[in-house]
Write a protein that holds these residues in place. Structure first.
Motif, PDB file in Angstrom:
ATOM      1  N   LEU A  34       0.816  -1.211   0.000  1.00 31.04           N
ATOM      2  CA  LEU A  34       0.000   0.000   0.000  1.00 31.04           C
ATOM      3  C   LEU A  34       0.850   1.261   0.000  1.00 31.04           C
ATOM      4  N   ALA A  35       2.158   1.100   0.081  1.00 32.62           N
ATOM      5  CA  ALA A  35       3.051   2.264   0.125  1.00 32.62           C
ATOM      6  C   ALA A  35       3.018   3.057  -1.177  1.00 32.62           C
ATOM      7  N   ILE A  36       2.474   2.470  -2.237  1.00 39.04           N
ATOM      8  CA  ILE A  36       2.380   3.196  -3.508  1.00 39.04           C
ATOM      9  C   ILE A  36       1.338   4.317  -3.437  1.00 39.04           C
ATOM     10  N   LEU A  37       0.505   4.301  -2.389  1.00 40.63           N
ATOM     11  CA  LEU A  37      -0.511   5.339  -2.233  1.00 40.63           C
ATOM     12  C   LEU A  37      -0.013   6.445  -1.316  1.00 40.63           C
ATOM     13  N   SER A  38      -0.426   7.662  -1.602  1.00 42.41           N
ATOM     14  CA  SER A  38      -0.122   8.788  -0.715  1.00 42.41           C
ATOM     15  C   SER A  38      -1.014   8.713   0.516  1.00 42.41           C
ATOM     16  N   LYS A  39      -0.784   9.585   1.481  1.00 39.98           N
ATOM     17  CA  LYS A  39      -1.582   9.607   2.703  1.00 39.98           C
ATOM     18  C   LYS A  39      -3.051   9.843   2.384  1.00 39.98           C
ATOM     19  N   ASP A  40      -3.317  10.793   1.488  1.00 45.61           N
ATOM     20  CA  ASP A  40      -4.702  11.087   1.113  1.00 45.61           C
ATOM     21  C   ASP A  40      -5.325   9.927   0.346  1.00 45.61           C
ATOM     22  N   GLU A  41      -4.531   9.260  -0.492  1.00 47.01           N
ATOM     23  CA  GLU A  41      -5.052   8.116  -1.253  1.00 47.01           C
ATOM     24  C   GLU A  41      -5.355   6.932  -0.344  1.00 47.01           C
ATOM     25  N   LYS A  42      -4.548   6.741   0.689  1.00 48.01           N
ATOM     26  CA  LYS A  42      -4.837   5.678   1.658  1.00 48.01           C
ATOM     27  C   LYS A  42      -6.156   5.959   2.378  1.00 48.01           C
ATOM     28  N   LYS A  43      -6.366   7.222   2.720  1.00 47.81           N
ATOM     29  CA  LYS A  43      -7.620   7.612   3.360  1.00 47.81           C
ATOM     30  C   LYS A  43      -8.798   7.345   2.427  1.00 47.81           C
ATOM     31  N   GLU A  44      -8.622   7.700   1.147  1.00 46.34           N
ATOM     32  CA  GLU A  44      -9.667   7.470   0.149  1.00 46.34           C
ATOM     33  C   GLU A  44      -9.949   5.972   0.003  1.00 46.34           C
ATOM     34  N   PHE A  45      -8.879   5.174  -0.041  1.00 49.67           N
ATOM     35  CA  PHE A  45      -9.033   3.722  -0.179  1.00 49.67           C
ATOM     36  C   PHE A  45      -9.829   3.147   0.994  1.00 49.67           C
ATOM     37  N   LYS A  46      -9.501   3.570   2.210  1.00 51.97           N
ATOM     38  CA  LYS A  46     -10.218   3.081   3.390  1.00 51.97           C
ATOM     39  C   LYS A  46     -11.691   3.474   3.324  1.00 51.97           C
ATOM     40  N   GLU A  47     -11.965   4.707   2.935  1.00 50.03           N
ATOM     41  CA  GLU A  47     -13.354   5.166   2.825  1.00 50.03           C
ATOM     42  C   GLU A  47     -14.118   4.351   1.783  1.00 50.03           C
ATOM     43  N   LEU A  48     -13.449   4.025   0.672  1.00 47.82           N
ATOM     44  CA  LEU A  48     -14.090   3.225  -0.370  1.00 47.82           C
ATOM     45  C   LEU A  48     -14.394   1.811   0.125  1.00 47.82           C
ATOM     46  N   LEU A  49     -13.462   1.240   0.890  1.00 46.98           N
ATOM     47  CA  LEU A  49     -13.709  -0.088   1.465  1.00 46.98           C
ATOM     48  C   LEU A  49     -14.965  -0.079   2.317  1.00 46.98           C
ATOM     49  N   PHE A  50     -15.085   0.898   3.191  1.00 44.85           N
ATOM     50  CA  PHE A  50     -16.254   0.963   4.079  1.00 44.85           C
ATOM     51  C   PHE A  50     -17.534   1.221   3.286  1.00 44.85           C
ATOM     52  N   PHE A  65      19.678   7.578   1.150  1.00 41.36           N
ATOM     53  CA  PHE A  65      19.235   8.375   0.006  1.00 41.36           C
ATOM     54  C   PHE A  65      17.920   7.878  -0.587  1.00 41.36           C
ATOM     55  N   ASP A  66      17.507   6.640  -0.271  1.00 35.82           N
ATOM     56  CA  ASP A  66      16.304   6.041  -0.876  1.00 35.82           C
ATOM     57  C   ASP A  66      15.361   5.490   0.190  1.00 35.82           C
ATOM     58  N   LYS A  67      15.242   6.193   1.301  1.00 32.49           N
ATOM     59  CA  LYS A  67      14.487   5.700   2.456  1.00 32.49           C
ATOM     60  C   LYS A  67      13.061   5.298   2.089  1.00 32.49           C
ATOM     61  N   LYS A  68      12.348   6.145   1.365  1.00 27.64           N
ATOM     62  CA  LYS A  68      10.958   5.869   1.014  1.00 27.64           C
ATOM     63  C   LYS A  68      10.859   4.615   0.149  1.00 27.64           C
ATOM     64  N   GLU A  69      11.710   4.546  -0.880  1.00 25.81           N
ATOM     65  CA  GLU A  69      11.695   3.402  -1.788  1.00 25.81           C
ATOM     66  C   GLU A  69      12.055   2.113  -1.056  1.00 25.81           C
TER      67      GLU A  69
END
Length: 832
Positions: free
Chosen positions: A317-333, A764-768
């Motif tokens: 799920l790390a491919i999603l931004s913070k807002d996209e994760k929120k959107e995904f959770k809302e869609l699940l519910f 140098f690539d912490k997020k990745e």
């Protein structure tokens, strides 16, 4: 007997595969049928599948139902850049009346199929039935014959569903293991569309639909990947809700699982998979048609796979931004407000089991199942213990466990936590209980409710089957010799297993021991001279020793040991996992797949992160021990202070290395390695004039040592003459004779911290890294690390110079580092 026992599961799998091959083969001798009951068309979306097209065409052209007279094939080239077009045209030239070639710019499978639909609507081919066979798959010769034969006696049909069989290209293996295979328990099943219930259909490739009933339907081009089929097929069924569907076991569709895992399904996890498919796909279907049980279950099935992925691989799920994760959770519910509790509990397929039903009800509905279950997951035949587990959602629950109406003796217990997004999905209580040969009845009560008891997927009233299995395991173990096999990597030693082996060899000479190491290893002659009893893991003799051994003691969990005879290789043996280093990241999804009897840890924080409650690991205080690493004894003893030597030691990245080869026991090379951020960042550092200036100004030696998994790529790097990339002696000596280390995330930083030496982190690539390699665990590099964390080259070089000038010290931690080999040996011996 050895072969039959150890390869039992593989033998069964291959026998089933051979049976399917036999059926496929015998169909070649059955008489052709030239005049069909109906006419058929195939729309196939083709994109860069040149490797598979011959199999595809041959399986269609050679159908038992005559191809020339009865079947049209519309191949839509979706902008292929390989030789797919030429291959299609080659076959078209042979069958110009049957094969139609269409070309379009690349736009995805849905758009290609829509162009095929458009062609059929504009050109009257007089067809009745349409299917969408994928061009990397192939069909049983009897496929169209079975369909044509069965529809002639069944009126009012709208859909025909065929039996999807996996063809595992890598092993030439046919597997009837699709999650929805239960639809084909009977040879023929006929149902009204409104009564489909669990007989859900998601694939347009493995189904036939009546062309004149499609009307204005089309594939949703915004739904790629992997829900455009489900939406199209089910909207079609809903348009024809009073008609029937038929499910045919003997119409076999062979779905190719590509060797290189390059299919669209294998690479379907992206932002669109998490967001579009449950918004434009399942949610739209539910909002319009949730009154139908089968629609709810189609959507539940799709979302279930997303949930399963995220429970055990949350890094996806790390491919999603913070807002996209929120959107995904809302869609699940939103989806689950339209899926009833009754459909959540009544949907029955093997993959979607009790755990998911209970968790989904808890997470999305705040409800519980009326009937609850406890499972006996494992048996410790050495200690006469069984592992009992049950799931719960309320942390304040109560339990009572009775063995023959008396309070059971609990040896170890643990609460494992399953997280979905930012919320607990479910808890699991894991309890090791003592039993004896006279034990009969086990009663488990949670909140005063008696739980049903299951063992080996079977409901049990008593412990008869458990004791039978326990005795069987004891007999298997009794055949083992008192032989311990030690191993680091197959091609390298110089790790914890080597050090522990040396301790046992010198201090407990009566113990029979052997060390697994390839003859072409650079460590082989060194250890041979020292008196190590070496065996090459590629030999049959090693397989024999592994079969006879009682304990396997390794710093790695490699296939050549762990899976030598299939998944039950170590079932009747003790596996002691020495670890390659300290576990600081969340390795639960990887560790939990393995049978580990003893897991070595070295700090209290590491121990608690694995054995403690409310984490993701399945292991408890029974399996996890705090001893220190075996190699630390020699490390501390040989430490040298105030040296002028720097180590650069990056760790590896799984996503940068090629796939693992069982044949060579190594990973294949990744040809694009030198395009990676990893390569570019380390190369920039190595070629830095400022680095060279620092090293020469302060008269330091500099070593650049890659992780063993990355070492094959050393040839890609341009290395200045003043930097050394190899060492003649042990890696241990490099730690002891160095005063500073530059790493990124490697646990070798703990070695330097143990020796009270400086560590700098270059991340140098912490997020990745934490998106693609490991999921971050309890260890925070900023708070818990042993030195400064740098994120760019300039800050790294500035910090390096500053540490040298000021002779800084690291921030040490609490290590368990005295008599480590002795500690581990005692734990092994005491594991009765």
């Amino acid at each position: 007997m050895f072969f039959l026992k150890k390869y039992k599961n593989s033998i069964i799998l291959y026998l089933k595969s051979f049976f399917l091959i036999y059926l496929k083969y015998t169909n070649n001798f059955k008489a052709k049928k030239y005049k069909a009951y109906s006419k058929y068309a195939i729309i196939s979306a083709v994109y860069n599948v040149e490797k598979y097209l011959d199999d595809f065409f041959k399986s269609i052209i050679n159908q038992r139902l005559d191809f020339k007279n009865n079947i049209y094939l519309i191949c839509v080239d979706d902008g292929s850049t390989d030789n797919s077009a030429q291959i299609i045209k080659k076959y078209q030239k042979k069958y110009p009346k049957n094969i139609i070639y269409l070309y379009k710019e690349n736009g995805g499978q849905a758009s290609a199929r829509n162009l095929g639909l458009k062609y059929l609507k504009e050109n009257d081919l007089n067809i009745t039935w349409l299917t969408c066979t994928d061009p990397d798959d192939f069909l049983d010769r009897n496929y169209f014959y079975e369909v044509d034969d069965k529809i002639k006696n069944n009126n009012n049909l709208s859909m025909i569903s065929s039996n999807m069989i996996f063809y595992v290209e890598k092993f030439y293996l046919f597997k009837d293991t699709h999650a929805l295979k239960d639809k084909f328990k009977n040879n023929i099943t006929l149902l009204k569309n409104k009564n489909l219930n669990n007989f859900i259909q998601l694939s347009a490739a493995s189904s036939f639909i009546q062309f004149n009933l499609i009307k204005d339907l089309h594939f949703d081009e915004n739904l790629k990947p992997n829900f455009e089929d489900a939406k199209f097929i089910n909207e079609y069924l809903l348009q024809n809700i009073e008609k029937n569907s038929i499910f045919l076991k003997n119409a076999r569709y062979f779905y190719r699982k590509r060797k290189n895992q390059s299919s669209s399904l294998d690479n379907s996890i992206n932002k669109a998979y998490f967001l579009n498919t449950i918004n434009l796909g399942s949610l739209e279907l539910l909002q319009k048609y949730n009154t139908y049980s089968f629609i709810q279950k189609v959507c539940l099935y799709h979302i279930f796979w997303q949930i399963k992925t995220l429970l055990f691989n949350p890094e996806k799920l790390a491919i999603l931004s913070k807002d996209e994760k929120k959107e995904f959770k809302e869609l699940l519910f939103k989806n689950f407000t339209l899926i009833t509790s009754e459909n959540i509990t009544s949907f029955n397929i093997d993959a979607y089991d009790f755990f998911y039903k209970k968790g989904i009800l808890n997470y999305f509905k705040n409800e519980d199942l009326s009937e609850n279950i406890a499972f006996i997951e494992s048996i410790d035949d050495k200690n006469d213990e069984i592992l009992l587990k049950y799931y719960f959602s309320n942390i304040n629950h109560t339990n009572k466990i009775l063995l023959d109406e008396k309070e059971a003796i609990i040896k170890h217990s643990k609460i494992r936590q399953y997280d979905l997004l930012d919320k607990v999905f479910l808890y699991e209580k894991r309890i090791w209980l003592k039993i004896n040969k006279n034990s009969k009845i086990l009663d488990v009560f949670v909140n005063s409710q008696k739980l049903q008891l299951f063992f080996d997927n079977v409901y049990i009233n008593d412990l008869t089957l458990v004791l039978k299995t326990l005795n069987k395991l004891k007999k298997q173990r009794a055949k083992n010799a008192n032989l311990w096999i030690f191993a680091d990597m197959s091609s390298r030693a110089d790790d914890n297993a080597e050090h522990l082996y040396r301790y046992v060899m010198n201090n407990h000479p009566k113990q029979k021991i052997v060390f697994a190491l390839r003859k072409d290893s650079c460590d082989y002659s060194r250890l041979k001279k020292e008196g190590f009893n070496l065996v090459d893991p590629r030999t049959l003799y090693f397989k024999y020793l592994l079969f006879k051994s009682s304990k396997v003691i390794s710093s790695h969990i490699d296939n050549y040991i762990y899976n030598a005879f299939g998944k039950d290789t170590l079932q009747s043996k003790d596996f002691i996992f020495l670890q390659h280093g300290i576990t600081k990241d969340n390795m639960a999804s990887w560790f939990n797949l393995r049978k580990i009897n003893l897991l070595i840890t070295s700090t209290k924080a590491e121990y608690n992160s694995i054995a403690g409650d409310f984490n993701h690991y399945k292991f408890s205080t029974k399996e996890v021990v705090l001893t220190g690493l075996a190699r630390w004894d020699a490390l501390v003893k040989n430490n040298v202070l105030n040296t002028k030597q720097i180590l650069i030691m990056p760790t590896w990245r799984e996503y940068l290395c090629g796939t693992y080869s069982k044949k060579t026991m190594k990973r294949r090379l990744n040809k694009d390695f030198n395009k990676s951020t990893y390569f570019k960042a380390w190369q920039e550092l190595l070629l830095s004039k400022e680095l060279e200036k620092i090293i020469k100004e302060y008269n330091f030696k500099l070593y650049f040592i890659l992780h063993p998994q990355i070492m094959p790529y050393l040839k890609y790097f341009e290395i200045p003459n003043y930097i050394q990339t190899s060492y003649k002696t042990s890696l241990q000596e490099l730690f002891c004779t160095s005063s500073l280390m530059i790493t990124d995330y490697s646990s070798v930083a703990f070695e330097m911290a143990l020796l009270n030496k400086i560590v700098l982190y270059y991340q140098f690539d912490k997020k990745e890294f934490f998106e693609k390699h490991w999921q971050k665990g309890y260890f925070d590099y900023e708070k818990d690390g042993f030195g400064d964390v740098c994120y760019d080259l300039n800050s790294l070089l500035f910090t390096l110079k500053n540490n040298i000038i000021n002779n800084n010290k690291n921030k040490n931690t609490e290590f368990y580092n005295k008599n480590c080999c002795e500690n581990i040996y005692k734990k092994i011996i005491n594991y009765v």
